[in-house]
Motif scaffolding. Structure first.
Motif, short mmCIF file in Angstrom:
data_model
loop_
_atom_site.label_atom_id
_atom_site.label_comp_id
_atom_site.label_asym_id
_atom_site.label_seq_id
_atom_site.Cartn_x
_atom_site.Cartn_y
_atom_site.Cartn_z
N VAL A 267 16.39 -19.70 6.18
CA VAL A 267 16.95 -19.79 4.83
C VAL A 267 17.95 -18.65 4.59
O VAL A 267 19.05 -18.87 4.09
CB VAL A 267 15.83 -19.76 3.77
N ALA A 268 17.56 -17.43 4.96
CA ALA A 268 18.45 -16.28 4.79
C ALA A 268 19.72 -16.47 5.61
O ALA A 268 20.82 -16.13 5.14
CB ALA A 268 17.74 -14.99 5.18
N TRP A 269 19.59 -16.99 6.82
CA TRP A 269 20.77 -17.24 7.65
C TRP A 269 21.70 -18.25 6.97
O TRP A 269 22.90 -18.01 6.84
CB TRP A 269 20.35 -17.76 9.02
N SER A 270 21.15 -19.37 6.54
CA SER A 270 21.96 -20.42 5.94
C SER A 270 22.64 -19.94 4.66
O SER A 270 23.84 -20.18 4.45
CB SER A 270 21.09 -21.65 5.63
N GLU A 271 21.90 -19.24 3.80
CA GLU A 271 22.47 -18.79 2.54
C GLU A 271 23.52 -17.70 2.75
O GLU A 271 24.53 -17.64 2.03
CB GLU A 271 21.38 -18.31 1.60
N GLY A 272 23.30 -16.82 3.73
CA GLY A 272 24.29 -15.81 4.04
C GLY A 272 25.58 -16.41 4.55
O GLY A 272 26.68 -16.04 4.12
N MET A 273 25.45 -17.37 5.46
CA MET A 273 26.64 -18.05 5.99
C MET A 273 27.34 -18.86 4.91
O MET A 273 28.58 -18.93 4.87
CB MET A 273 26.23 -18.95 7.15
N ARG A 274 26.57 -19.44 4.02
CA ARG A 274 27.15 -20.20 2.91
C ARG A 274 27.99 -19.28 2.02
O ARG A 274 29.09 -19.65 1.60
CB ARG A 274 26.03 -20.86 2.10
N MET A 275 27.48 -18.09 1.72
CA MET A 275 28.21 -17.14 0.92
C MET A 275 29.50 -16.70 1.63
O MET A 275 30.59 -16.68 1.03
CB MET A 275 27.35 -15.91 0.61
N ALA A 276 29.39 -16.34 2.90
CA ALA A 276 30.55 -15.87 3.64
C ALA A 276 31.62 -16.97 3.74
O ALA A 276 32.83 -16.70 3.61
CB ALA A 276 30.13 -15.42 5.03
N ALA A 277 31.19 -18.21 3.96
CA ALA A 277 32.13 -19.33 4.06
C ALA A 277 32.84 -19.57 2.73
O ALA A 277 34.04 -19.86 2.69
CB ALA A 277 31.40 -20.59 4.51
N ALA A 278 32.10 -19.44 1.63
CA ALA A 278 32.70 -19.66 0.30
C ALA A 278 33.72 -18.58 -0.02
O ALA A 278 34.78 -18.85 -0.61
CB ALA A 278 31.61 -19.69 -0.76
N LEU A 279 33.44 -17.34 0.36
CA LEU A 279 34.41 -16.26 0.15
C LEU A 279 35.64 -16.47 1.02
O LEU A 279 36.77 -16.23 0.60
CB LEU A 279 33.76 -14.91 0.45
N HIS A 280 35.44 -16.93 2.23
CA HIS A 280 36.55 -17.19 3.14
C HIS A 280 37.42 -18.32 2.61
O HIS A 280 38.66 -18.28 2.71
CB HIS A 280 36.01 -17.53 4.53
N ALA A 281 36.80 -19.33 2.00
CA ALA A 281 37.55 -20.49 1.50
C ALA A 281 38.46 -20.12 0.33
O ALA A 281 39.46 -20.79 0.10
CB ALA A 281 36.58 -21.58 1.07
N GLY A 282 38.14 -19.03 -0.39
CA GLY A 282 38.94 -18.64 -1.54
C GLY A 282 40.05 -17.67 -1.21
O GLY A 282 40.72 -17.15 -2.12
#
Length: 291
Positions: A267-282
């Motif tokens: 869960v921590a892995w998925s949520e961390g990657m989700r956050m990093a991907a969202a910041l990268h997308a912006g």
């Protein structure tokens, strides 16, 4: 909600979250029409102001309900079935909870939540399309990476037209690659996303619901009974004109010591990657790259 008199000439009501007005005549009531914008002469009337405040409270309440359900889901926390039955009559709670996938204690006690009653308990629709009653005193709303039948649930939802008020089965997920280097303690996949300034980067982070702490964007996640903080580094606002994202790391709670990647749960892995991907997308995309 019914119509309220606002002076001698108008009536006001809350329609689809907006305060609207109509003329206080039998013809207007029979026609059922209403003003798209409030007439200027009644905008400051106490009935209108109070109704607008009530509409704002309803919006905040709906957002708070959705945030609480999302927190239960991301953390996969056990929730008393009785609590869900108590809040179910509230429209905002029901909108956030309906069709969330819940899991009980017994075999086969998994399905899309359709009803919650203090006498009858919880009722769900399972993957066979049957409505069944859950008898478990508590249920969980698992994070999607913990759902073994995730693809089947997505297929069923698509075929049945299921739309979740809180994204669960269609939440973006990342699985930790097999054979992750035992010595690694950071991920660089989304490093180097450029923003016009530190303020643009921090604004992007907060708009996504994350917190900026020091030179990093953080997200606290409960995973397997412990709190883990995922952190994406940020460049120094005092030394750089522009801003860049740094590496993604995980930490015990607020501890600055990095966790080895092998110790980061799913869960921590998925949520961390989700956050990093969202910041990268912006990030700021150069004009040449945008073509």
């Amino acid at each position: 909600m019914g119509w309220l008199a606002a002076g001698d000439e108008y009536e006001v009501a809350l329609v689809e979250g907006r305060v609207v007005a109509r003329t206080a005549s039998a013809e207007s009531r029979a026609r059922g029409g209403h003003e798209r914008t409030l007439p200027a002469e009644i905008r400051d009337r106490p009935e209108v102001v109070e109704l607008q405040r009530f509409a704002e409270w309803l919006d905040r309440h709906a957002a708070e309900c959705a945030a609480q359900v999302a927190a239960w889901m991301v953390s996969s926390l056990p929730v008393p079935a009785g609590l869900l039955a108590q809040v179910w009559p509230d429209e905002a709670w029901r909108a956030a909870l309906r069709d969330i996938v819940v899991v009980g204690d017994g075999p086969g006690e998994t399905g899309f939540l359709r009803d919650a009653d203090e006498t009858e308990g919880l009722r769900v629709v399972n993957l066979d399309g049957e409505t069944v009653r859950l008898t478990s005193p508590t249920v969980t709303m698992p994070h999607p990476v913990l759902l073994p039948d995730l693809e089947e649930l997505r297929t069923f939802a698509a075929e049945a037209g299921v739309v979740q008020g809180v994204a669960q089965i269609h939440r973006a997920t990342w699985l930790k690659p097999a054979g992750t280097d035992d010595g690694a303690d950071s991920v660089s996949e989304f490093e180097g996303a450029e923003y016009r300034s530190w303020f643009h980067l921090s604004a992007r982070a907060t708009s996504l619901g994350y917190r900026v702490s020091g030179n990093g964007v953080v997200d606290r996640v409960r995973d397997a009974g412990r709190t883990v903080t995922a952190r994406v580094g940020m460049s120094d606002p005092y030394t750089e004109e522009k801003a860049w994202t740094g590496r993604l790391t995980w930490h015990h709670g607020d501890d600055r010591r990095r966790l080895p990647l092998r110790e980061v749960g799913p869960v921590a892995w998925s949520e961390g990657m989700r956050m990093a991907a969202a910041l990268h997308a912006g990030r700021t995309v150069p004009a040449d790259d945008a073509r």
